[in-house]
Design a protein around this motif. Structure first.
Motif, PDB file in Angstrom:
ATOM      1  N   THR A  62      11.896 -32.161 -50.585  1.00  8.63           N
ATOM      2  CA  THR A  62      12.282 -33.494 -51.024  1.00  8.63           C
ATOM      3  C   THR A  62      13.458 -33.981 -50.202  1.00  8.63           C
ATOM      4  O   THR A  62      13.995 -33.255 -49.365  1.00  8.63           O
ATOM      5  CB  THR A  62      12.617 -33.513 -52.528  1.00  8.63           C
ATOM      6  OG1 THR A  62      12.745 -34.874 -52.961  1.00  8.63           O
ATOM      7  CG2 THR A  62      13.901 -32.767 -52.831  1.00  8.63           C
ATOM      8  N   TYR A  63      13.842 -35.216 -50.436  1.00  2.00           N
ATOM      9  CA  TYR A  63      14.957 -35.826 -49.728  1.00  2.00           C
ATOM     10  C   TYR A  63      16.182 -35.808 -50.629  1.00  2.00           C
ATOM     11  O   TYR A  63      16.134 -36.273 -51.774  1.00  2.00           O
ATOM     12  CB  TYR A  63      14.620 -37.266 -49.340  1.00  2.00           C
ATOM     13  CG  TYR A  63      13.442 -37.372 -48.396  1.00  2.00           C
ATOM     14  CD1 TYR A  63      13.620 -37.359 -47.016  1.00  2.00           C
ATOM     15  CD2 TYR A  63      12.142 -37.473 -48.888  1.00  2.00           C
ATOM     16  CE1 TYR A  63      12.547 -37.448 -46.153  1.00  2.00           C
ATOM     17  CE2 TYR A  63      11.051 -37.564 -48.031  1.00  2.00           C
ATOM     18  CZ  TYR A  63      11.260 -37.545 -46.669  1.00  2.00           C
ATOM     19  OH  TYR A  63      10.189 -37.631 -45.822  1.00  2.00           O
ATOM     20  N   GLY A  64      17.286 -35.285 -50.137  1.00  2.00           N
ATOM     21  CA  GLY A  64      18.496 -35.240 -50.936  1.00  2.00           C
ATOM     22  C   GLY A  64      19.435 -34.162 -50.443  1.00  2.00           C
ATOM     23  O   GLY A  64      19.168 -33.476 -49.454  1.00  2.00           O
ATOM     24  N   GLY A  65      20.557 -33.988 -51.149  1.00  2.00           N
ATOM     25  CA  GLY A  65      21.557 -33.007 -50.755  1.00  2.00           C
ATOM     26  C   GLY A  65      21.941 -32.107 -51.918  1.00  2.00           C
ATOM     27  O   GLY A  65      21.224 -32.000 -52.921  1.00  2.00           O
ATOM     28  N   GLN A  66      23.098 -31.468 -51.805  1.00  2.00           N
ATOM     29  CA  GLN A  66      23.538 -30.506 -52.804  1.00  2.00           C
ATOM     30  C   GLN A  66      23.661 -31.106 -54.203  1.00  2.00           C
ATOM     31  O   GLN A  66      23.327 -30.433 -55.191  1.00  2.00           O
ATOM     32  CB  GLN A  66      24.876 -29.886 -52.379  1.00  2.00           C
ATOM     33  CG  GLN A  66      25.322 -28.710 -53.235  1.00  2.00           C
ATOM     34  CD  GLN A  66      24.297 -27.586 -53.269  1.00  2.00           C
ATOM     35  OE1 GLN A  66      23.629 -27.325 -52.273  1.00  2.00           O
ATOM     36  NE2 GLN A  66      24.166 -26.933 -54.417  1.00  2.00           N
TER      37      GLN A  66
END
Length: 331
Positions: free
Chosen positions: A264-268
Motif C-alpha cells: 500500500t501507499y503510506g509511511g510509518q
C-alpha cells in the motif's frame, strides 16, 4: 482485443492467447490499429511523436525517439521537474534538449498538444474519454488503450505505441529484453512463488471502515503475477466487471487474513494505525510486518511497471517484496 493490421501484408498474426506476434511486412503502410475507441490509420511512418497520459512517452524514448511533447509527471517526481529519474537519464543519453511538457493537472492540454505539431499521439496506457479521443484525433492519429481505461499492461503499452510509431519490430525486441530481466531477477527469489499479495490503495488511517484495493485488471496487480504472486479470490472476483479497483468492508476483513503480503501507499504512521486498529491489527500480514509501503517518490512508481522504470527499480522492488514474503509465517 487490439489488432495492428498493415492492410497490404500479413502484418500481425493473432494467436489463441490473444497476443499479437510479428509477421513479415509489419512496416508496410497504411497501418490500421484497432483499440477500444475505434481504428486508427497510420498512413506513413511518423516523424513527430507526442504522447499523453501516464508513461506513454517511455516507449519512444526506450526506442531512441524523443517525443515532441509529453505529459509532465506529478506522482513520484521528487525534484519537481516533471520528469522521473529514468526518463531524465534516458533523455540525457539521447542528447535531448529540455522536454516539452504538457500540464495535465486539469486534464489533457489540447492546445499544447496541437502546438507540438505531432504526426501521431500515443495513449495506449490512459483513460481517454470518447470526447478526448475525438478532439485529439483532429490534431493527429491517436493510439488509445486496447480494452479498458487504465488496464493496459506494460506489454500492451509497448506493442500499441511502437506500432503507432512504425516500430513494431523494435517494440517486440524491447519486450523480450525486459522479460529476460524480470525472469532473471525473479529466479533469484523463489520465496515469492505461490505467495498471495494485495495492493491496497491509499488506506486512510482515520477511517478503516472500508478497504479499497486494485484488482487483476490493474497493471500493478498483473505485475505481481509475473513474480509468481497470486491474488486473493475476492480480488479476482471484483475484476469481472472490467473495473480496475474494488473495495471490501471492515466486516469482511477476515477474508484478508490469508493474504501473505500487503502492499500500500503510506509511511510509518500508517503502520502504527494498522497495528492499533482492533480489526487490522489481527491480520497476520500486519502482525508479522509482511508489508510493503510505497511513497510518492520514484520507488513508489515501481508498482506500475513501465518500459524505462522496470530496469531502474526492479531490483529494489523485488527485494522489498521478497523481504515481506520471508516475514510471512504460515500457520
Amino acid at each position: 482485443m487490439s489488432l495492428i493490421n498493415p492492410r497490404w501484408s500479413l502484418g500481425l498474426l493473432l494467436l489463441a492467447t490473444g497476443q499479437p506476434v510479428l509477421a513479415d511486412g509489419v512496416d508496410d503502410y497504411p497501418i490500421d490499429i484497432e483499440h477500444a475507441l475505434g481504428v486508427t490509420v497510420i498512413e506513413e511512418k511518423p516523424e513527430r511523436v507526442a504522447t499523453v497520459a501516464w508513461a506513454n512517452h517511455e516507449v519512444p524514448l526506450a526506442l531512441g525517439v524523443v517525443p515532441v511533447g509529453f505529459a509532465a509527471t506529478t506522482f513520484g517526481d521528487d525534484d519537481g521537474n516533471g520528469l522521473l529519474p529514468w526518463v531524465e537519464q534516458r533523455m540525457e543519453e539521447l542528447g535531448a534538449g529540455p522536454a516539452n511538457l504538457f500540464d495535465e493537472g486539469d486534464g489533457i492540454d489540447f492546445e499544447a498538444v496541437a502546438a507540438s505539431q505531432p504526426d501521431v499521439i500515443l495513449a495506449a496506457y490512459s483513460a481517454l474519454s470518447r470526447s478526448d479521443y475525438e478532439t485529439l484525433s483532429k490534431i493527429a492519429p491517436v493510439v488509445a488503450y486496447p480494452e479498458a481505461p487504465w488496464s493496459s499492461g506494460w506489454r500492451d503499452m509497448i506493442r500499441l505505441n511502437s506500432a503507432g510509431m512504425g516500430m513494431a519490430e523494435e517494440g517486440e525486441a524491447l519486450i523480450e529484453r525486459l522479460e529476460a530481466q524480470v525472469e532473471q531477477r525473479i529466479a533469484e527469489h523463489p520465496e515469492l512463488a505461490g505467495k498471495s499479495a494485495m495492493l491496497i490503495s491509499h488506506i486512510k488511517p482515520t477511517d478503516l471502515s472500508q478497504i479499497n484495493f486494485y484488482n487483476d485488471n490493474d497493471a500493478r496487480v498483473r505485475f505481481f503475477h509475473e513474480f509468481g504472486l497470486t491474488s486473493p479470490q475476492f480480488v479476482t472476483d471484483s475484476s469481472v466487471d472490467g473495473h480496475f479497483a474494488g473495495s471490501i468492508s471492515a466486516e469482511r476483513i477476515d477474508e484478508i487474513a490469508d493474504v501473505d503480503i500487503i502492499i500500500t501507499y503510506g509511511g510509518q504512521p500508517l503502520v502504527e494505525r494498522l497495528n492499533e486498529h482492533m480489526l487490522t491489527s489481527r491480520l497476520p500480514a500486519v502482525e508479522q510486518g509482511s508489508l510493503v509501503l510505497l511513497g510518492n517518490d520514484p520507488m513508489g512508481t515501481a508498482a506500475n511497471p513501465t518500459p524505462l522504470s522496470i530496469p531502474w527499480v526492479l531490483d529494489d522492488y523485488v527485494e522489498r517484496l521478497a523481504e515481506a514474503a520471508r516475514k510471512r509465517q504460515q500457520p
